[in-house]
Design a protein around this motif. Structure first.
Motif, PDB file in Angstrom:
ATOM      1  N   ALA A  22       2.645   5.244   5.962  1.00 38.15           N
ATOM      2  CA  ALA A  22       4.062   5.044   5.651  1.00 38.15           C
ATOM      3  C   ALA A  22       4.462   5.844   4.428  1.00 38.15           C
ATOM      4  O   ALA A  22       5.554   6.425   4.366  1.00 38.15           O
ATOM      5  N   SER A  23       3.579   5.906   3.438  1.00 40.16           N
ATOM      6  CA  SER A  23       3.860   6.711   2.252  1.00 40.16           C
ATOM      7  C   SER A  23       3.956   8.193   2.614  1.00 40.16           C
ATOM      8  O   SER A  23       4.822   8.913   2.114  1.00 40.16           O
ATOM      9  N   ALA A  24       3.063   8.631   3.511  1.00 37.93           N
ATOM     10  CA  ALA A  24       3.021  10.045   3.880  1.00 37.93           C
ATOM     11  C   ALA A  24       4.231  10.461   4.713  1.00 37.93           C
ATOM     12  O   ALA A  24       4.835  11.521   4.474  1.00 37.93           O
ATOM     13  N   LEU A  25       4.600   9.674   5.708  1.00 41.63           N
ATOM     14  CA  LEU A  25       5.628  10.093   6.667  1.00 41.63           C
ATOM     15  C   LEU A  25       7.025   9.582   6.347  1.00 41.63           C
ATOM     16  O   LEU A  25       8.020  10.185   6.743  1.00 41.63           O
ATOM     17  N   VAL A  26       7.117   8.443   5.654  1.00 44.56           N
ATOM     18  CA  VAL A  26       8.422   7.874   5.324  1.00 44.56           C
ATOM     19  C   VAL A  26       8.773   8.143   3.861  1.00 44.56           C
ATOM     20  O   VAL A  26       9.884   8.557   3.537  1.00 44.56           O
ATOM     21  N   GLY A  27       7.809   7.928   2.982  1.00 49.16           N
ATOM     22  CA  GLY A  27       8.040   8.155   1.556  1.00 49.16           C
ATOM     23  C   GLY A  27       8.407   6.882   0.820  1.00 49.16           C
ATOM     24  O   GLY A  27       9.154   6.049   1.352  1.00 49.16           O
ATOM     25  N   SER A  28       7.886   6.723  -0.376  1.00 46.46           N
ATOM     26  CA  SER A  28       8.117   5.485  -1.124  1.00 46.46           C
ATOM     27  C   SER A  28       9.591   5.301  -1.486  1.00 46.46           C
ATOM     28  O   SER A  28      10.102   4.175  -1.482  1.00 46.46           O
TER      29      SER A  28
ATOM     30  N   LEU B  75      -5.677  -4.170  -2.406  1.00 44.87           N
ATOM     31  CA  LEU B  75      -6.419  -5.305  -2.952  1.00 44.87           C
ATOM     32  C   LEU B  75      -6.042  -6.605  -2.258  1.00 44.87           C
ATOM     33  O   LEU B  75      -6.860  -7.523  -2.164  1.00 44.87           O
ATOM     34  N   TYR B  76      -4.800  -6.700  -1.762  1.00 44.73           N
ATOM     35  CA  TYR B  76      -4.408  -7.878  -0.991  1.00 44.73           C
ATOM     36  C   TYR B  76      -5.260  -7.993   0.273  1.00 44.73           C
ATOM     37  O   TYR B  76      -5.731  -9.070   0.627  1.00 44.73           O
ATOM     38  N   SER B  77      -5.455  -6.871   0.968  1.00 41.09           N
ATOM     39  CA  SER B  77      -6.256  -6.888   2.191  1.00 41.09           C
ATOM     40  C   SER B  77      -7.669  -7.364   1.919  1.00 41.09           C
ATOM     41  O   SER B  77      -8.232  -8.183   2.663  1.00 41.09           O
ATOM     42  N   ILE B  78      -8.262  -6.852   0.847  1.00 41.70           N
ATOM     43  CA  ILE B  78      -9.642  -7.229   0.509  1.00 41.70           C
ATOM     44  C   ILE B  78      -9.726  -8.723   0.209  1.00 41.70           C
ATOM     45  O   ILE B  78     -10.599  -9.436   0.709  1.00 41.70           O
ATOM     46  N   GLY B  79      -8.797  -9.214  -0.607  1.00 39.06           N
ATOM     47  CA  GLY B  79      -8.813 -10.630  -0.974  1.00 39.06           C
ATOM     48  C   GLY B  79      -8.621 -11.547   0.209  1.00 39.06           C
ATOM     49  O   GLY B  79      -9.347 -12.532   0.387  1.00 39.06           O
TER      50      GLY B  79
ATOM     51  N   VAL C  37     -10.774  -5.858  11.578  1.00 34.28           N
ATOM     52  CA  VAL C  37     -10.111  -4.730  12.261  1.00 34.28           C
ATOM     53  C   VAL C  37      -8.689  -4.568  11.730  1.00 34.28           C
ATOM     54  O   VAL C  37      -8.246  -3.454  11.409  1.00 34.28           O
ATOM     55  N   PHE C  38      -7.986  -5.676  11.624  1.00 31.96           N
ATOM     56  CA  PHE C  38      -6.590  -5.619  11.188  1.00 31.96           C
ATOM     57  C   PHE C  38      -6.464  -5.079   9.765  1.00 31.96           C
ATOM     58  O   PHE C  38      -5.659  -4.179   9.504  1.00 31.96           O
ATOM     59  N   TYR C  39      -7.225  -5.633   8.831  1.00 31.38           N
ATOM     60  CA  TYR C  39      -7.052  -5.249   7.426  1.00 31.38           C
ATOM     61  C   TYR C  39      -7.518  -3.821   7.144  1.00 31.38           C
ATOM     62  O   TYR C  39      -6.979  -3.152   6.260  1.00 31.38           O
ATOM     63  N   LEU C  40      -8.499  -3.332   7.895  1.00 32.43           N
ATOM     64  CA  LEU C  40      -8.861  -1.916   7.759  1.00 32.43           C
ATOM     65  C   LEU C  40      -7.709  -1.034   8.246  1.00 32.43           C
ATOM     66  O   LEU C  40      -7.429   0.022   7.671  1.00 32.43           O
ATOM     67  N   ALA C  41      -7.057  -1.479   9.308  1.00 29.51           N
ATOM     68  CA  ALA C  41      -5.922  -0.708   9.840  1.00 29.51           C
ATOM     69  C   ALA C  41      -4.754  -0.674   8.855  1.00 29.51           C
ATOM     70  O   ALA C  41      -4.017   0.321   8.801  1.00 29.51           O
ATOM     71  N   THR C  42      -4.572  -1.745   8.050  1.00 30.82           N
ATOM     72  CA  THR C  42      -3.454  -1.749   7.101  1.00 30.82           C
ATOM     73  C   THR C  42      -3.574  -0.633   6.073  1.00 30.82           C
ATOM     74  O   THR C  42      -2.567  -0.137   5.569  1.00 30.82           O
ATOM     75  N   LEU C  43      -4.817  -0.227   5.763  1.00 34.60           N
ATOM     76  CA  LEU C  43      -5.007   0.870   4.804  1.00 34.60           C
ATOM     77  C   LEU C  43      -4.407   2.155   5.342  1.00 34.60           C
ATOM     78  O   LEU C  43      -3.673   2.864   4.637  1.00 34.60           O
ATOM     79  N   VAL C  44      -4.693   2.449   6.615  1.00 38.60           N
ATOM     80  CA  VAL C  44      -4.170   3.668   7.235  1.00 38.60           C
ATOM     81  C   VAL C  44      -2.654   3.568   7.408  1.00 38.60           C
ATOM     82  O   VAL C  44      -1.910   4.518   7.136  1.00 38.60           O
TER      83      VAL C  44
ATOM     84  N   ILE D 136       0.839  -1.202   0.000  1.00 35.49           N
ATOM     85  CA  ILE D 136       0.000   0.000   0.000  1.00 35.49           C
ATOM     86  C   ILE D 136       0.874   1.252   0.000  1.00 35.49           C
ATOM     87  O   ILE D 136       0.585   2.233  -0.704  1.00 35.49           O
ATOM     88  N   ALA D 137       1.945   1.250   0.776  1.00 34.56           N
ATOM     89  CA  ALA D 137       2.828   2.411   0.847  1.00 34.56           C
ATOM     90  C   ALA D 137       3.444   2.742  -0.508  1.00 34.56           C
ATOM     91  O   ALA D 137       3.618   3.917  -0.852  1.00 34.56           O
ATOM     92  N   VAL D 138       3.769   1.707  -1.290  1.00 36.68           N
ATOM     93  CA  VAL D 138       4.438   1.930  -2.579  1.00 36.68           C
ATOM     94  C   VAL D 138       3.447   2.026  -3.733  1.00 36.68           C
ATOM     95  O   VAL D 138       3.566   2.889  -4.603  1.00 36.68           O
ATOM     96  N   HIS D 139       2.440   1.143  -3.741  1.00 31.82           N
ATOM     97  CA  HIS D 139       1.521   1.063  -4.888  1.00 31.82           C
ATOM     98  C   HIS D 139       0.133   1.623  -4.598  1.00 31.82           C
ATOM     99  O   HIS D 139      -0.718   1.644  -5.498  1.00 31.82           O
ATOM    100  N   GLY D 140      -0.120   2.016  -3.354  1.00 30.93           N
ATOM    101  CA  GLY D 140      -1.389   2.631  -3.033  1.00 30.93           C
ATOM    102  C   GLY D 140      -2.575   1.685  -3.111  1.00 30.93           C
ATOM    103  O   GLY D 140      -2.552   0.593  -2.548  1.00 30.93           O
ATOM    104  N   TYR D 141      -3.596   2.102  -3.818  1.00 27.31           N
ATOM    105  CA  TYR D 141      -4.860   1.366  -3.898  1.00 27.31           C
ATOM    106  C   TYR D 141      -4.648  -0.089  -4.313  1.00 27.31           C
ATOM    107  O   TYR D 141      -5.258  -1.000  -3.756  1.00 27.31           O
ATOM    108  N   ASP D 142      -3.790  -0.335  -5.266  1.00 25.83           N
ATOM    109  CA  ASP D 142      -3.574  -1.700  -5.746  1.00 25.83           C
ATOM    110  C   ASP D 142      -3.002  -2.601  -4.653  1.00 25.83           C
ATOM    111  O   ASP D 142      -3.255  -3.806  -4.638  1.00 25.83           O
TER     112      ASP D 142
END
Length: 530
Positions: free
Chosen positions: A309-315, A87-91, A297-304, A78-84
């Motif tokens: 990580a993308s916002a504060l660390v950077g890809s 998709l792992y979390s959803i699956g 609960v866990f997989y919803l948290a992975t989105l945030v 998610i941090a590197v590829h975003g929305y795509d």
């Protein structure tokens, strides 16, 4: 000295991180030792005497399922590829509906210890159990590759270990600890490790989510805007298509990945084995409901966490660090909570890897000892003590092979590697499980055709895919012999398995045992005869 360096890849204080690891290992080893006093019978060693409640087993299922792929790989994707990446979390989450509606209760009622018990119930024992054991060992091995690769990257990052040699040593240490869990604790010890790990993991991601949202004034929009601004792909990470929307091949690869994730969970041998640790089918259903709640609960948290990580660390910084995408969560923990939160995340991630690999090793060794040794070599008349002894020896062999495989796969995204294991499970096991449970005419030939054709086609397609060669991220990046364009073979190998099982049944002259078929149907639906 507490520090973070993009060049070295070191995060936090290696001494503190090592102390955290050692503390967790010491506590879990003590727990395993305390609960392992009765592991002489097969029921104790394989299924913990079926003494766990649905809620306990549900949390343990969460611990067994939420692997390094979920915590490290998905956050990094998610941090590197975003929305795509999401998709792992959803699956991974939606997959549990298949287990709940079609598999959990019937498997618990029909078998005793392994998947082979279900598949061989009304078939010829020897060939079907051999096929089930082969499938279990292959799937467990691929799943363990991901965990060991995650262990190498994570511990190398946190302990400032450089070079392939140092990371290989780390993987070997993890493997040895995991073997000890299985040898001493059996299913009961492994289950308690998984319960501890799942509780820590869910609490950890919830805390990280709250901290992250607090940094952005509890505004999800502000978090997403900052994530896009600090990602090399910009605003594209907020919409589908960054990873899987470039060409028709990548779009097809996404469909293949989705099929593998959604259909694979219900056929994973280590997940199926968990249903035997509860006393009845009602508790098996309750286990899955609890697991779904914890995982949601866990997989919803992975989105945030991923976008955080993308916002504060950077890809760019994530990809340049040791462990690459798998380092996103530890790097983020250091950003938002300093050395203390990093130490907590390090312990949780390490617990994740140890618990899952221990569960996989136990499943693989139980399948060989129960299906092959006890029921093929000994004709179902093996002494329980000798069977447990064989299981323990097999665990050592499986653990050593997992170490070697983890060293070879080090550097791969662990979520991606686990998706391959899901493809193997869906291809080899799902068709035969569903046919065995719901199709009266299904016979031994159909079982063997379905399992071997599904497993064989999946192995062949992976070997000829960019996973192994022909791409910068391949296991053997310096050579190119790939012929199959997709990185996940599920879209081809899963239908092959279902078709082969059907054709093997209708084209063969095998006649199913009608009395056993009726007995299995009654037992699967009612639990009578357990």
């Amino acid at each position: 000295m507490t520090m973070i360096s993009a060049q070295s890849g070191q995060v936090g204080s290696p001494l503190l991180n090592l102390a955290v690891f050692a503390g967790f290992v010491a506590i879990t080893l003590y727990v395993v030792y305390r609960v392992s006093h009765r592991n002489t019978s097969t029921a104790d060693y394989y299924a913990a005497g079926s003494t766990f409640t649905g809620s306990q087993n549900g949390v343990a299922l969460t611990g067994d399922y939420l692997s390094a792929a979920s915590f490290l790989g998905i956050a990094g994707a998610i941090a590197v590829h975003g929305y795509d990446g999401f998709l792992y979390s959803i699956g991974f989450l939606v997959a549990w509906l298949v287990a709940l509606l079609l598999v959990a209760e019937l498997v618990r009622n029909t078998g005793r210890f392994t998947m082979g018990d279900v598949l061989a119930y009304r078939m010829r024992q020897r060939p079907v159990r051999a096929a089930a054991a082969t499938s279990t060992l292959v799937i467990s091995f691929f799943y363990m590759l991901a965990q060991m690769a995650g262990a190498g990257g994570l511990v190398a990052l946190l302990l400032d270990v450089h070079g392939k040699g140092g990371q290989a040593l780390v993987i070997c240490v993890v493997g040895l600890i995991m073997i000890f869990y299985v040898l001493v604790g059996g299913m009961k010890g492994t289950t308690w490790v998984q319960i501890i790990k799942a509780t820590l993991l869910v609490l950890c991601v919830v805390l990280m989510t709250v901290f992250l949202l607090g940094k952005f004034g509890f505004s999800v929009s502000a978090l997403l805007d900052e994530a896009a601004a600090n990602n090399a792909k910009g605003e594209a990470v907020l919409v589908p298509g960054v990873q899987y929307g470039k060409t028709a091949i990548t779009q097809l690869d996404f469909v293949s990945l989705s099929l593998a994730l959604i259909l694979g969970a219900a056929a994973l041998p280590h997940v199926l084995m968990r249903f035997y640790t509860v006393p009845n089918a009602k508790q098996a259903r309750r286990s899955v409901v609890w697991a779904i709640g914890c995982m949601a609960v866990f997989y919803l948290a992975t989105l945030v966490i991923g976008y955080g990580a993308s916002a504060l660390v950077g890809s760019d910084r994530i990809l340049s660090s040791t462990g690459k995408e798998n380092s996103a969560a530890p790097l983020l923990a250091f950003e938002i909570g300093g050395t203390l939160l990093l130490g907590i995340v390090a312990a949780v991630a390490f617990a994740t890897i140890l618990a899952v690999v221990a569960g996989l090793t136990l499943t693989a060794s139980a399948s060989f000892a129960h299906d092959v040794y006890a029921n093929i070599f000994r004709g179902g008349k093996a002494d329980p003590r000798s069977e447990v002894k064989v299981a323990r020896r097999t665990a050592v062999v499986v653990g050593v092979l997992a170490m070697i495989g983890g060293i070879l796969a080090n550097g791969q995204n662990v979520a991606f590697l686990v998706a391959l294991a899901f493809a193997f499970a869906a291809s080899a096991n799902l068709s035969t499980l569903l046919y065995s449970l719901f199709w009266k005419r299904f016979n031994t030939t159909g079982t063997l055709w379905g399992m071997y054709c599904g497993l064989g086609s999946c192995l062949l397609l992976v070997f000829l895919s960019p996973v192994v060669s022909g791409a910068p991220t391949s296991i053997f990046a310096s050579v190119d012999f790939h012929l199959f364009p997709l990185t996940n073979p599920g879209i081809v190998s899963i239908p092959i398995s279902f078709l082969a099982g059907y054709l093997g049944t209708v084209l063969s002259k095998d006649q199913p045992d009608e009395a056993l078929q009726k007995e299995m149907a009654v037992r699967a639906l009612t639990g009578i005869g357990q």
